[in-house]
Design a protein around this motif. Structure first.
Motif, mmCIF file in Angstrom:
data_model
loop_
_atom_site.group_PDB
_atom_site.id
_atom_site.type_symbol
_atom_site.label_atom_id
_atom_site.label_comp_id
_atom_site.label_asym_id
_atom_site.label_seq_id
_atom_site.Cartn_x
_atom_site.Cartn_y
_atom_site.Cartn_z
ATOM 1 N N ALA A 272 0.822 -1.212 0.000
ATOM 2 C CA ALA A 272 0.000 0.000 0.000
ATOM 3 C C ALA A 272 0.853 1.258 0.000
ATOM 4 N N ALA A 273 2.161 1.114 -0.121
ATOM 5 C CA ALA A 273 3.089 2.240 0.006
ATOM 6 C C ALA A 273 3.441 2.837 -1.355
ATOM 7 N N ALA A 274 3.987 4.049 -1.298
ATOM 8 C CA ALA A 274 4.586 4.691 -2.474
ATOM 9 C C ALA A 274 6.085 4.806 -2.233
ATOM 10 N N HIS A 275 6.857 4.544 -3.268
ATOM 11 C CA HIS A 275 8.323 4.562 -3.149
ATOM 12 C C HIS A 275 8.887 5.301 -4.356
ATOM 13 N N THR A 276 9.401 6.490 -4.137
ATOM 14 C CA THR A 276 10.012 7.277 -5.210
ATOM 15 C C THR A 276 11.471 7.498 -4.846
ATOM 16 N N LYS A 277 12.377 7.011 -5.645
ATOM 17 C CA LYS A 277 13.802 6.995 -5.283
ATOM 18 C C LYS A 277 14.667 7.591 -6.380
ATOM 19 N N TRP A 278 15.711 8.278 -5.949
ATOM 20 C CA TRP A 278 16.760 8.759 -6.853
ATOM 21 C C TRP A 278 18.085 8.111 -6.463
ATOM 22 N N HIS A 303 11.868 4.524 -9.680
ATOM 23 C CA HIS A 303 13.306 4.648 -9.420
ATOM 24 C C HIS A 303 13.962 5.387 -10.578
ATOM 25 N N ASN A 304 14.586 6.516 -10.266
ATOM 26 C CA ASN A 304 15.389 7.269 -11.236
ATOM 27 C C ASN A 304 16.859 6.957 -10.979
ATOM 28 N N LEU A 305 17.502 6.315 -11.931
ATOM 29 C CA LEU A 305 18.914 5.935 -11.826
ATOM 30 C C LEU A 305 19.701 6.740 -12.856
#
Length: 481
Positions: A272-278, A303-305
């Motif tokens: 149920a979570a949101a995960h936005t990563k750089w 995910h922004n890599l």
């Protein structure tokens, strides 16, 4: 949705208040930035402004080394609209409206009372809801605790340079404004600790059904000349089901000349979570960066890599696996490798499995610029779509300006396993169900086994196998709905 845990209740603050008539970022310690903020164009995006103001207000004290980055990102947010599938090409296939479903709340100013998860490694770090709880290891320190010296100087220079990062989006800026501290992993010149990784654990909790708790942990890794270091990131929800929250971490990695960084990243958030990563990487001459990602959790995972080559003869190896085993999961990997110098070597392998009504997105860009002659770059993506209602969007992209290169890329999307492989099993007396399970398992295990540390590797394999088993039921339910 389950009721909030005692830990969650202790670590949450109230939800965002109604937007003020005019947002002003209060930065008395940076008058130059404040004058720029007054001149910056504003946008009529109340949500971005409300979150930015609340993030700034929540950080009562932080290291002055963060001030240039915080000020630059606060200024940027004044003119950054909320991205939508129509307004932003980078989000054309990624629906992030889920982030607008709940009011946003922020963690309390103190770290919650939390028994740290056991780590199999002596060097380990624990974040809880973006707040640094503990840091242990010879080369590990909180930014605020760094004494004057080489490590502090490198961290200050890196954070100042981050303020000028041109490829960022609003999630990167949210983290910069809301980060309360930075964990710095600094490995001096010539030191080799790649066999003894730094284990960085990120736990997240929820605030119940009323709001979505947002946290912004940040790490900085500096491997100096000829140094070697291994980093293991684990992101997971605390409690039985983890609940609804928004994790917004950033990792910056600097690989000096001749250095090597081995980076393993496991994301198993609540569904149920949101995960936005750089993840932002800079590679100097003759350096090597090895990255393995296994993402199986979160309702929305982005995910922004971003990898930038700073000198010749670099090596970059990227391996990722995304599994959307739950209905309406969105998994999105946006990767960019920019090569500006000669004789680079890179390999990228992306795999995804989409089940039920899951949605998987891959946008991989390798840019070989004019002076990156004699580059050898390869990119491959393989996707399995196990349900008629699942969706996969892939965009492998090689932009080549240099004329003396060896570059390849390929994409394969299949709605079924290779019938020849299934026949191989059945010809040896193995039934179709067992054969299918084995082939799906090894499809993902090919990436997971590249994690070089057995405790992390085995745990990721066990969870992947469990999710594959449950995805069959999820797929059947999607077909009947």
């Amino acid at each position: 949705m389950s009721s909030p845990s005692p830990l969650c209740a202790a670590s949450c603050s109230t939800a965002l208040r109604a937007p003020p008539p005019l947002l002003r970022f209060r930065r008395s310690s940076a008058p130059a930035s404040a004058s720029l903020a007054r001149a910056a164009p504003a946008v009529s995006d109340d949500l971005v402004l409300r979150i930015a103001e609340q993030l700034e207000d929540s950080v009562t004290s932080s290291s002055p080394l963060l001030d240039p980055l915080r000020s630059a990102s606060a200024l940027s947010l004044l003119s950054t609209p909320w991205p939508t599938r129509r307004s932003s090409e980078a989000f054309r296939f990624t629906d992030i409206s889920y982030l607008r479903s709940f009011p946003i709340s922020l963690p309390a100013s103190r770290a919650p009372d939390l028994a740290p998860p056991a780590s199999p490694f002596p060097s380990h770090v624990l974040f809880s809801d973006g707040i640094l709880v503990s840091a242990s290891g010879a080369h590990v320190s909180a930014l605020a605790d760094l004494p004057p010296g080489r490590a502090r100087d490198r961290a200050a220079a890196a954070l100042a340079a981050s303020a000028e990062f041109a490829h960022k989006d609003l999630f990167y800026d949210f983290n910069a404004v809301g980060a309360r501290d930075v964990v710095v992993v600094h490995v001096p010149e010539g030191v080799k600790v790649a066999d003894d990784p730094v284990h960085i654990m990120f736990t997240y909790t929820n605030c119940g059904a009323e709001s979505m708790l947002m946290s912004n942990p940040r790490i900085l890794v500096v491997a100096e000349k000829e140094a070697e270091v291994a980093i293991v990131e684990e992101h997971f929800g605390a409690g039985e089901d983890g609940g609804c929250y928004w994790a917004n971490p950033v990792a910056e990695i600097i690989v000096d000349a001749g250095a090597r960084v081995v980076h393993s990243y496991v994301q198993r958030q609540s569904f149920a979570a949101a995960h936005t990563k750089w993840t932002v990487v800079q590679q100097d001459s003759s350096s090597k960066y090895e990255f393995v990602e296994v993402s199986t959790g979160a309702k929305l995972n982005r995910h922004n890599l971003h990898i930038q080559q700073l000198g010749p003869e670099t090596e970059t190896e990227l391996s990722t696996l995304h599994l959307t085993s739950q209905n309406k999961q969105i998994h999105d990997l946006h990767s960019k490798l920019i090569l500006d110098h000669p004789r680079a070597f890179s390999r990228q392998l992306h795999k995804c499995i989409a089940c039920g009504t899951g949605n998987s997105i891959f946008d991989g860009n390798i840019k070989v610029n004019r002076y990156a002659q004699q580059t050898d770059a390869g990119q491959e993506t393989k996707c399995l779509v196990l349900s008629p209602k699942a969706l996969v969007n892939v965009k492998p992209n090689l932009q080549i300006i240099a004329d003396d290169v060896k570059c390849t890329h390929g994409a394969a999307i299949s709605g079924e396993l290779d019938p020849n492989e299934l026949f191989y099993f059945q010809a040896r007396g193995i039934n179709a169900k067992t054969a299918t399970d084995a082939l799906l398992y090894f499809f993902g295990a090919h990436v997971i086994k590249r994690i070089p540390f057995k405790p992390i590797n085995e745990k990721a394999l066990a969870q992947f196998k469990e999710l594959l088993a449950s995805s069959r039921q999820t797929t059947d339910e999607a077909l009947l709905s």
